[in-house]
Design an enzyme around this catalytic site. Structure first.
Site, PDB file in Angstrom:
ATOM      1  N   ASP A 174      30.599  55.910   6.265  1.00 55.91           N
ATOM      2  CA  ASP A 174      30.017  54.622   6.663  1.00 55.91           C
ATOM      3  C   ASP A 174      29.925  54.619   8.185  1.00 55.91           C
ATOM      4  O   ASP A 174      30.805  55.139   8.851  1.00 55.91           O
ATOM      5  CB  ASP A 174      30.927  53.478   6.233  1.00 55.91           C
ATOM      6  CG  ASP A 174      31.098  53.379   4.729  1.00 55.91           C
ATOM      7  OD1 ASP A 174      30.616  54.249   3.992  1.00 55.91           O
ATOM      8  OD2 ASP A 174      31.747  52.419   4.289  1.00 55.91           O
ATOM      9  N   HIS A 228      32.944  53.759  12.725  1.00 58.90           N
ATOM     10  CA  HIS A 228      33.328  52.814  11.686  1.00 58.90           C
ATOM     11  C   HIS A 228      34.645  52.150  12.083  1.00 58.90           C
ATOM     12  O   HIS A 228      35.211  52.451  13.126  1.00 58.90           O
ATOM     13  CB  HIS A 228      33.424  53.557  10.347  1.00 58.90           C
ATOM     14  CG  HIS A 228      33.426  52.649   9.141  1.00 58.90           C
ATOM     15  ND1 HIS A 228      32.606  51.552   9.018  1.00 58.90           N
ATOM     16  CD2 HIS A 228      34.149  52.704   7.984  1.00 58.90           C
ATOM     17  CE1 HIS A 228      32.845  50.968   7.857  1.00 58.90           C
ATOM     18  NE2 HIS A 228      33.768  51.625   7.218  1.00 58.90           N
ATOM     19  N   ASP A 242      36.871  52.548  -1.561  1.00 59.72           N
ATOM     20  CA  ASP A 242      35.631  52.810  -2.292  1.00 59.72           C
ATOM     21  C   ASP A 242      35.111  54.227  -2.062  1.00 59.72           C
ATOM     22  O   ASP A 242      34.092  54.613  -2.638  1.00 59.72           O
ATOM     23  CB  ASP A 242      34.555  51.774  -1.952  1.00 59.72           C
ATOM     24  CG  ASP A 242      34.275  51.670  -0.462  1.00 59.72           C
ATOM     25  OD1 ASP A 242      35.223  51.774   0.342  1.00 59.72           O
ATOM     26  OD2 ASP A 242      33.104  51.475  -0.103  1.00 59.72           O
ATOM     27  N   HIS A 243      35.817  54.994  -1.257  1.00 58.54           N
ATOM     28  CA  HIS A 243      35.423  56.385  -1.028  1.00 58.54           C
ATOM     29  C   HIS A 243      36.453  57.389  -1.553  1.00 58.54           C
ATOM     30  O   HIS A 243      36.226  58.594  -1.467  1.00 58.54           O
ATOM     31  CB  HIS A 243      35.170  56.628   0.466  1.00 58.54           C
ATOM     32  CG  HIS A 243      34.004  55.830   0.980  1.00 58.54           C
ATOM     33  ND1 HIS A 243      32.771  56.379   1.234  1.00 58.54           N
ATOM     34  CD2 HIS A 243      33.884  54.497   1.224  1.00 58.54           C
ATOM     35  CE1 HIS A 243      31.933  55.421   1.639  1.00 58.54           C
ATOM     36  NE2 HIS A 243      32.592  54.280   1.648  1.00 58.54           N
ATOM     37  N   HIS A 268      36.260  58.999   4.653  1.00 63.67           N
ATOM     38  CA  HIS A 268      37.266  58.139   5.277  1.00 63.67           C
ATOM     39  C   HIS A 268      38.103  57.475   4.193  1.00 63.67           C
ATOM     40  O   HIS A 268      37.752  57.507   3.011  1.00 63.67           O
ATOM     41  CB  HIS A 268      36.626  57.102   6.211  1.00 63.67           C
ATOM     42  CG  HIS A 268      35.752  56.101   5.527  1.00 63.67           C
ATOM     43  ND1 HIS A 268      34.640  56.442   4.783  1.00 63.67           N
ATOM     44  CD2 HIS A 268      35.808  54.734   5.484  1.00 63.67           C
ATOM     45  CE1 HIS A 268      34.054  55.347   4.330  1.00 63.67           C
ATOM     46  NE2 HIS A 268      34.744  54.300   4.729  1.00 63.67           N
ATOM     47  N   HIS A 320      38.802  54.426   3.145  1.00 60.99           N
ATOM     48  CA  HIS A 320      38.611  53.148   2.474  1.00 60.99           C
ATOM     49  C   HIS A 320      38.530  53.444   0.972  1.00 60.99           C
ATOM     50  O   HIS A 320      37.966  54.474   0.553  1.00 60.99           O
ATOM     51  CB  HIS A 320      37.329  52.448   2.959  1.00 60.99           C
ATOM     52  CG  HIS A 320      37.516  51.712   4.259  1.00 60.99           C
ATOM     53  ND1 HIS A 320      36.488  51.452   5.130  1.00 60.99           N
ATOM     54  CD2 HIS A 320      38.640  51.177   4.825  1.00 60.99           C
ATOM     55  CE1 HIS A 320      36.966  50.786   6.178  1.00 60.99           C
ATOM     56  NE2 HIS A 320      38.260  50.616   6.017  1.00 60.99           N
ATOM     57  N   HIS A 334      24.941  52.844  -0.243  1.00 60.67           N
ATOM     58  CA  HIS A 334      26.096  52.030   0.149  1.00 60.67           C
ATOM     59  C   HIS A 334      25.701  50.561   0.273  1.00 60.67           C
ATOM     60  O   HIS A 334      26.108  49.850   1.190  1.00 60.67           O
ATOM     61  CB  HIS A 334      26.701  52.538   1.471  1.00 60.67           C
ATOM     62  CG  HIS A 334      28.121  52.083   1.686  1.00 60.67           C
ATOM     63  ND1 HIS A 334      28.445  51.005   2.466  1.00 60.67           N
ATOM     64  CD2 HIS A 334      29.294  52.542   1.202  1.00 60.67           C
ATOM     65  CE1 HIS A 334      29.752  50.839   2.479  1.00 60.67           C
ATOM     66  NE2 HIS A 334      30.296  51.763   1.718  1.00 60.67           N
TER      67      HIS A 334
END
Lengths: 309, 309
Positions: free
Chosen positions: B212, B142, B66-67, B62, B64, B270
Site C-alpha cells: 500500500d 505508508h 489484510d496482507h 507489510h 497490516h 485494494h
C-alpha cells in the site's frame, strides 16, 4: 423469539474451494453467539448478512487452527469499524496466550476490550448465563482438550389468561406471582388454582454443538432430548478405524449418538476434504437417525417457538 | 514461458462478501510466487487451481492484517498435507516475531521448514535471485514500513539460427559462445559476425507490485518501463485528501504514476469496502492512463512471451 443456527463453515481442517472451516452462529432472539471461528468467518458473516455488532460472545471449542484462525481477522475488522462493546471470548486457557500478542501487534489502537474467559474443556460447566439463556461446556474426546457447547433457553414464565384475570378481578400486583405459578386467593377467600389462570409457557429450546470428537456415549446424559444437535461426522463409515485413530466420528456414529440421546434433530458436518459428494454422509446417518441434515454453508436450522395455546 | 499474475484478493482491509483482502500469484514459467497473503488466500488458491506445492516463496509487503492474516492457515494446511520443501517467506523483521509463536503452537509436528527472510522495506534491495528471475524491494510510502516488489526476468541467451550454423559448419562446442554473443571464426579465418548467426532473445519481462502506498514519484526510476504494474487505488479521486491522510492512493494517482513511469499496463486494486461499483475506478485511472484494468478475484493478467523472430 428466533432460535436458529446458521452454518458458516462445514468442513474439516483443509478448506475446499467451496467449503469453509468450522463456524456457526446461534441466533437466540436476535442475540448472536458465534461458535468456532475458522479462517474466513468474517467473510461468511457478511455473506449471511449477520451484523457484526450483534456478536458479543464467541465460543471456541478447541485450539486447532480450523476452529480459530478467523479470530484475529474478525477482531481486527471489529476494531477498524470502531466497535465499542466488550467482546467476550470463551476458550481453553491457551487461547489468550496465542491471541493476545497478535491483538497487541495488529490492533494497536483497538477500540474495544477483548475479554478472554478461560474454560476447562474436560468437565461440564456453566460458562455463560443471562436472563434468557445458559451455555454449558460438553467434554469432547479429541486429540487436544476440546469441548462442545450446550445452549439452553431458560424456562419462561407462564402466560396469564386475560379473561380469567378479569373474571376473578385479579389486581395488577398479583400478576407476577401468578406468572410464577402461585394460586390466587380472592377477596372472599376463594382459592383459584394457578392452572385456571395460566397457560404453560413454550418449552425452552436447546442446541448442542459437538465438535471435534470421537464417538463418546458419556455425553448422552448431558444432551438428552435437545431440540437440535450438531455432531461432527468427519468420515464415512468405511473409515471408522481412521476416525477412531484421529479422534473423529463417522456419519453413522453421529446418527447413533443422536438416537441414543433422543435428540429431536441432527446436523452433521466437519466433513473431510477427501469427500466431494456429501450425500452418502446423510444416507449413512439417516440409516440410524432419519431426522438428519447436512451442515452446508448458508443453511439455517430453525427451532420454532411453539407456545402451548 | 508463462509470466502472468493471478488476482486472489482485490480489496482493502475490510473484506466484502465477494472481495478478498490482498493476495496475488505471479506465475513465472510454472514457478509460483505468492505476493501478500490476506485471510482466505488458501481458499482462493484452491479456487484458482494453483497447486500448493508449486509455492516456495511468499513475499509480504507489510504487516497490516489484510496482507498477512492468511499465512498461518496456509502454513498449517501445507503441514497437514505433508509438505517437505522449505518455504521461504520474505517480510519485515517483525513478521517472524509474530508468526513463529503461532507456527510453534498450531503446527507442532510441522513437516517442513519455514525460512523467514528479513527485509528492510525502506530501501531497494535484491532479496531473491535465481537463474531466471530476480526480486527487488520497492520502498512504499505508508503508515508502517512497507515495500512493493519488482519481479524481473533475467536476460535470455540469444537464439541461434540453425541454417546459418550449418552453412558455416559451426562445431557444437562453439554454440554456447555464440549464444552469449561472440562472433564465429571459420577454419579459413573468416569472421562471421554474431548478428548473422543469432536472433535476439525475447526481452525480459517485468512486474511491479506497489501496495500500500501514498502517491510517490520517488519510485518512478526503479519501475520505469515495466511490462505490468499493480498499483493500489484505495479511493476514488473525490477522496484524495482521505487517501493522503491514510497514506493510500486514488485511481487517478495510480494512472498518473503509470503514465510517468511509462509502464506498459496498469492493474489497480485494494479498493475500499465503501465502494460497490468499481467501474469509476477504471474510468478515473483510464482518464490518465488508458491501458488500465481492475484487479478482480480470479482475473489473470498475462505478459506474453514474444520472441524476436
Amino acid at each position: 423469539m428466533q432460535f436458529s443456527v446458521t452454518i458458516l463453515g462445514s468442513n474439516s481442517a483443509l478448506p475446499t474451494s467451496e467449503r469453509f472451516p468450522t463456524a456457526q452462529v446461534l441466533n437466540a432472539s436476535e442475540r448472536f453467539f458465534l461458535i468456532d471461528c475458522g479462517e474466513g468467518t468474517q467473510l461468511q458473516l457478511r455473506r449471511n448478512k449477520i451484523r457484526f455488532n450483534r456478536i458479543n460472545h464467541i465460543f471456541i471449542s478447541h485450539l486447532h487452527g480450523d476452529h480459530c484462525f478467523g479470530l484475529i481477522g474478525l477482531i481486527s475488522t471489529f476494531s477498524l469499524l470502531g466497535r465499542k462493546p466488550d467482546l467476550h471470548i470463551y476458550g481453553h486457557e491457551d487461547l489468550q496466550r496465542v491471541m493476545q500478542p497478535q491483538i497487541d501487534y495488529f490492533c494497536r489502537e483497538i477500540s474495544f476490550k477483548v475479554v478472554f474467559h478461560s474454560i476447562e474443556p474436560s468437565k461440564s460447566d456453566v460458562i455463560y448465563e443471562d436472563e434468557k439463556i445458559s451455555v454449558e461446556t460438553i467434554p469432547m474426546k479429541h486429540r487436544i482438550p476440546t469441548c462442545g457447547f450446550l445452549f439452553r433457553e431458560k424456562p419462561r414464565k407462564k402466560h396469564v389468561i386475560r379473561d380469567m384475570l378479569d373474571f376473578y378481578q385479579v389486581p395488577l400486583k398479583s400478576i407476577p406471582l401468578i406468572k410464577n405459578g402461585e394460586d390466587f386467593i380472592t377477596s372472599e377467600g376463594e382459592v383459584v388454582p394457578n392452572e385456571k389462570l395460566t397457560k404453560p409457557a413454550a418449552p425452552p429450546r436447546s442446541y448442542a454443538f459437538c465438535s471435534d470428537t470421537a464417538y463418546n456415549e458419556k455425553i448422552i446424559d448431558q444432551i438428552r432430548g435437545v431440540d437440535l444437535m450438531y455432531h461432527e461426522a468427519t468420515f464415512l463409515d468405511e473409515k471408522e478405524s481412521l476416525a477412531k485413530s484421529t479422534f473423529h466420528s463417522t456419519a453413522r456414529q453421529a446418527g447413533l449418538l443422536a438416537l441414543k440421546a433422543e435428540v429431536k434433530k441432527l446436523i452433521i458436518g466437519h466433513f473431510s476434504t477427501r469427500y466431494f459428494d456429501l450425500d452418502p454422509f446423510q444416507q449413512q446417518a439417516q440409516s440410524v437417525f432419519p431426522n438428519t441434515q447436512l451442515a452446508k454453508e448458508g443453511r439455517i436450522f430453525e427451532i420454532p417457538y411453539i407456545p402451548n395455546l
